[in-house]
Structures are given as C-alpha cells and as structure tokens.
Design a protein around this motif. Structure first.
Motif, PDB file in Angstrom:
ATOM      1  N   LEU A   1      -5.490 -34.996  -1.943  1.00  0.00           N
ATOM      2  CA  LEU A   1      -6.417 -35.916  -1.115  1.00  0.00           C
ATOM      3  C   LEU A   1      -7.030 -34.927  -0.225  1.00  0.00           C
ATOM      4  CD1 LEU A   1      -6.999 -38.854  -0.680  1.00  0.00           C
ATOM      5  CD2 LEU A   1      -5.076 -38.867   0.674  1.00  0.00           C
TER       6      LEU A   1
ATOM      7  N   ALA B   1       1.639 -40.204  -5.819  1.00  0.00           N
ATOM      8  CA  ALA B   1       0.320 -40.291  -6.230  1.00  0.00           C
ATOM      9  C   ALA B   1       0.192 -39.511  -7.804  1.00  0.00           C
ATOM     10  CB  ALA B   1      -0.827 -39.887  -5.538  1.00  0.00           C
TER      11      ALA B   1
ATOM     12  N   LYS C   1      -9.271 -41.304   5.254  1.00  0.00           N
ATOM     13  CA  LYS C   1      -9.095 -41.720   6.682  1.00  0.00           C
ATOM     14  C   LYS C   1      -8.086 -41.851   7.200  1.00  0.00           C
ATOM     15  CE  LYS C   1     -11.568 -45.926   7.218  1.00  0.00           C
ATOM     16  NZ  LYS C   1     -10.254 -46.386   7.304  1.00  0.00           N
TER      17      LYS C   1
ATOM     18  N   GLY D   1     -11.158 -45.417   0.447  1.00  0.00           N
ATOM     19  CA  GLY D   1     -10.215 -44.590  -0.223  1.00  0.00           C
ATOM     20  C   GLY D   1     -10.320 -42.931  -0.273  1.00  0.00           C
ATOM     21  N   ALA D   2     -11.146 -42.540   0.559  1.00  0.00           N
ATOM     22  CA  ALA D   2     -11.472 -41.168   0.757  1.00  0.00           C
ATOM     23  C   ALA D   2     -10.134 -40.596   1.576  1.00  0.00           C
ATOM     24  CB  ALA D   2     -12.829 -40.678   1.332  1.00  0.00           C
TER      25      ALA D   2
ATOM     26  N   THR E   1      -5.045 -41.974   6.063  1.00  0.00           N
ATOM     27  CA  THR E   1      -3.874 -40.908   5.778  1.00  0.00           C
ATOM     28  C   THR E   1      -4.218 -39.704   6.893  1.00  0.00           C
ATOM     29  OG1 THR E   1      -4.029 -41.532   3.670  1.00  0.00           O
ATOM     30  CG2 THR E   1      -2.898 -39.450   4.054  1.00  0.00           C
TER      31      THR E   1
HETATM   32  N1  LIG Z   1       1.629 -44.471  -0.437  1.00  0.00           N
HETATM   33  C1  LIG Z   1       0.616 -43.912  -1.249  1.00  0.00           C
HETATM   34  N2  LIG Z   1       0.780 -43.626  -2.525  1.00  0.00           N
HETATM   35  C2  LIG Z   1      -0.028 -42.925  -3.245  1.00  0.00           C
HETATM   36  N3  LIG Z   1      -1.290 -42.988  -2.892  1.00  0.00           N
HETATM   37  C3  LIG Z   1      -1.588 -43.603  -1.738  1.00  0.00           C
HETATM   38  C4  LIG Z   1      -0.776 -44.016  -0.968  1.00  0.00           C
HETATM   39  N4  LIG Z   1      -1.509 -44.607   0.109  1.00  0.00           N
HETATM   40  C5  LIG Z   1      -2.571 -44.398   0.062  1.00  0.00           C
HETATM   41  N5  LIG Z   1      -2.908 -43.914  -1.189  1.00  0.00           N
HETATM   42  C6  LIG Z   1      -4.164 -43.458  -1.843  1.00  0.00           C
HETATM   43  O1  LIG Z   1      -4.727 -42.529  -1.072  1.00  0.00           O
HETATM   44  C7  LIG Z   1      -6.142 -42.481  -0.811  1.00  0.00           C
HETATM   45  C8  LIG Z   1      -6.486 -42.403   0.689  1.00  0.00           C
HETATM   46  O2  LIG Z   1      -5.976 -43.677   1.277  1.00  0.00           O
HETATM   47  P1  LIG Z   1      -6.492 -44.095   2.956  1.00  0.00           P
HETATM   48  O3  LIG Z   1      -5.723 -45.383   3.018  1.00  0.00           O
HETATM   49  O4  LIG Z   1      -5.966 -42.995   3.641  1.00  0.00           O
HETATM   50  O5  LIG Z   1      -8.003 -44.384   2.482  1.00  0.00           O
HETATM   51  P2  LIG Z   1      -9.071 -44.712   3.448  1.00  0.00           P
HETATM   52  O6  LIG Z   1     -10.155 -43.837   3.569  1.00  0.00           O
HETATM   53  O7  LIG Z   1      -8.610 -45.210   4.746  1.00  0.00           O
HETATM   54  O8  LIG Z   1      -9.542 -46.156   2.848  1.00  0.00           O
HETATM   55  P3  LIG Z   1     -10.222 -47.600   3.341  1.00  0.00           P
HETATM   56  O9  LIG Z   1     -11.421 -47.082   4.254  1.00  0.00           O
HETATM   57  O10 LIG Z   1     -10.364 -48.197   2.181  1.00  0.00           O
HETATM   58  O11 LIG Z   1      -9.206 -47.858   4.458  1.00  0.00           O
HETATM   59  C9  LIG Z   1      -6.386 -43.816  -1.702  1.00  0.00           C
HETATM   60  O12 LIG Z   1      -6.976 -43.414  -2.971  1.00  0.00           O
HETATM   61  C10 LIG Z   1      -5.213 -44.508  -1.667  1.00  0.00           C
HETATM   62  O13 LIG Z   1      -4.920 -45.346  -3.053  1.00  0.00           O
END
Ligand SMILES: Nc1ncnc2c1ncn2[C@@H]1O[C@H](COP(=O)(O)OP(=O)(O)OP(=O)(O)O)[C@@H](O)[C@H]1O
Length: 230
Positions: free
Chosen positions: A22, A15, A46, A43-44, A48
């Motif tokens: 994050l 990132a 969840k 993108g918050a 991860t």
């Molecule tokens: N492998 C990666 N490398 C860099 N950044 C990443 C990677 N995977 C996810 N991100 C970033 O980390 C942030 C969180 O991603 P994540 O998939 O956990 O979000 P989310 O809350 O589950 O989103 P959604 O509800 O859209 O599925 C996002 O800004 C995403 O772009």
C-alpha cells in the motif's frame, strides 16, 4: 510539535502477497502551526496512513517522528505522547463507545488525565460546555447515547473529544464528511485555530475545496506514494 512520517512502507497483513504494498517508502512532514491536507482517491490508503501517523497501526518499515522522538515498528508509545495527540477517525460509529453518553465520550480524555478510571462528565461541566460550543453541538445532546444522534452530530462529538486536551498534533480523517457546507466551514476554522496555537494538523478529506480553505500544504497521496526505485 512537529509530525513526520519517514520512509513508511506498509501492507495490510490480510491483503495477500500479490496485492503489492500500500505504501512504499512514503514520507511527509507537518511543522508546528502547519495544516497539511491529504487528498486521495477512495481506497488509496488515507485512513491507513492516518492510523500509522496516529501511532495506532505500526508500519512494516519506516518511522513516525513526533517532536524529534522516533517511533519505529514495535516502539513503545508512552501515555504522554498519546495525550498530546488528538485523533478523529473516519467512522464515528465505529470509534464511539455505544454505552457512553456524548458528554462522557467527550470528557473521557480529561477524566483519564486526571486519574479517574471512568469518564465523569459532572466534573467537567465548564469544559464540556466550551467544547460543545466549539463544535456547534447543542448541549442537550450531551445526555444522549450515540445511537440517539445523527452521524454529523456524533462526528462533531468525536472532534470535541479529540480537542479536549488541546493536542499539539491533530490528525483528522474526513472530519466534515457528514456536515453541511456552513458547519464544514466552521469546523475547518476550528482546526485552523488549533494550528494557529502551534499544533501540527494533518487532515485527510475528499472535500478538496473545503480543505484548500485552511491547508497550508496540499498533498495527493498517489503522488507522494511513489514506490522506491529498485
Ligand atoms: N484490514 C484490511 N485487510 C486488508 N486490506 C485492507 C484492510 N483495511 C483496508 N484494506 C485495504 O487497504 C486499502 C486502503 O484502505 P483505506 O481504508 O486506508 O483507504 P482510504 O483511502 O481511506 O479509502 P476511502 O477514501 O474509501 O475511505 C484498500 O484497498 C482497502 O481495501
């Protein structure tokens, strides 16, 4: 079993240094028998966070504590603890092995537990019938490959797989995203049944209304992820 995240900090390695962390010192806990619902804007983080809770992605700092056993970055995770956890990832297409029929996908945890190196659905006919009924999957679909079923059917198959070993910790990322309201409510009921048997259940979903029907505690990721002062 209980599930606790304590002081979790994390950033995706790719990132970049300027993008900020994050998570920064995030903590939450799920007691045995409790359902915690996690809401978050897209993108918050969840997905991860759920992968960290499921011991699939190591945090940069902090620990995941399962029934008093602490897992920090780099801690080995034994087979016993993996078997006590059921995990449903957000994207069933990415999670499902496209070479396995749904019956084999669902019974794989049972086969591996029993020492087989590959899934053997013919040995688990009774369990498969019960699991398919739980998630309202037509038994005829057990013979199909993932590309031959809909996203919602595949998501229910992955939920059946996560439930196969009757896990004490259940972690679900958008388990009802592909489902109609009636099926969503049945699946939420199924997750509530699992909690009623003593499991700690953590569910992330954008469908706050459906989540609120079963969750004992609702958390908003942006509120629990307040950066540590200083
Ligand atoms: N492998 C990666 N490398 C860099 N950044 C990443 C990677 N995977 C996810 N991100 C970033 O980390 C942030 C969180 O991603 P994540 O998939 O956990 O979000 P989310 O809350 O589950 O989103 P959604 O509800 O859209 O599925 C996002 O800004 C995403 O772009």
């Amino acid at each position: 079993m209980s599930l606790e995240l304590r002081g979790i900090s994390f950033n995706h390695p790719s990132a970049g240094p300027d993008s900020g962390r994050l998570f920064d010192g995030l903590s939450l806990s799920v007691a045995p028998g409790e359902i915690v619902g996690l809401g978050a804007p897209s993108g918050a983080g969840k997905s991860t966070l759920l992968r960290i809770a499921a011991l699939m992605t190591p945090a940069d700092a902090g620990s995941v504590i399962i029934q008093g056993q602490e897992y920090g970055p780099g801690s080995p995770v034994g087979r016993h603890i993996r078997r006590s956890m059921g995990v449903v990832l957000q994207s069933p297409r990415a999670a499902a092995d496209p070479r396995l029929r749904l019956g084999a996908l669902i019974c794989a945890p049972l086969s591996f537990r029993d020492g087989s190196l590959r899934p053997r659905p013919q040995r688990y006919e009774r369990e498969l019938a019960e699991l398919a009924e739980w998630v309202q999957l037509d038994p005829a679909l057990l013979w199909r490959y993932p590309h031959q079923v809909s996203d919602g059917q595949l998501q229910r198959a992955m939920l059946a797989r996560a439930l196969a070993l009757e896990p004490d910790v259940l972690i679900c990322d958008e388990p009802t995203a592909q489902l109609d309201p009636g099926t969503t409510s049945s699946i939420m009921g199924l997750l509530a049944d699992r909690a009623a048997s003593g499991a700690a259940v953590l569910i992330a979903s954008h469908d706050g209304a459906a989540l609120a029907t079963v969750a004992h505690t609702m958390l908003e990721l942006t509120q629990i992820n307040q950066p540590n002062p200083g």
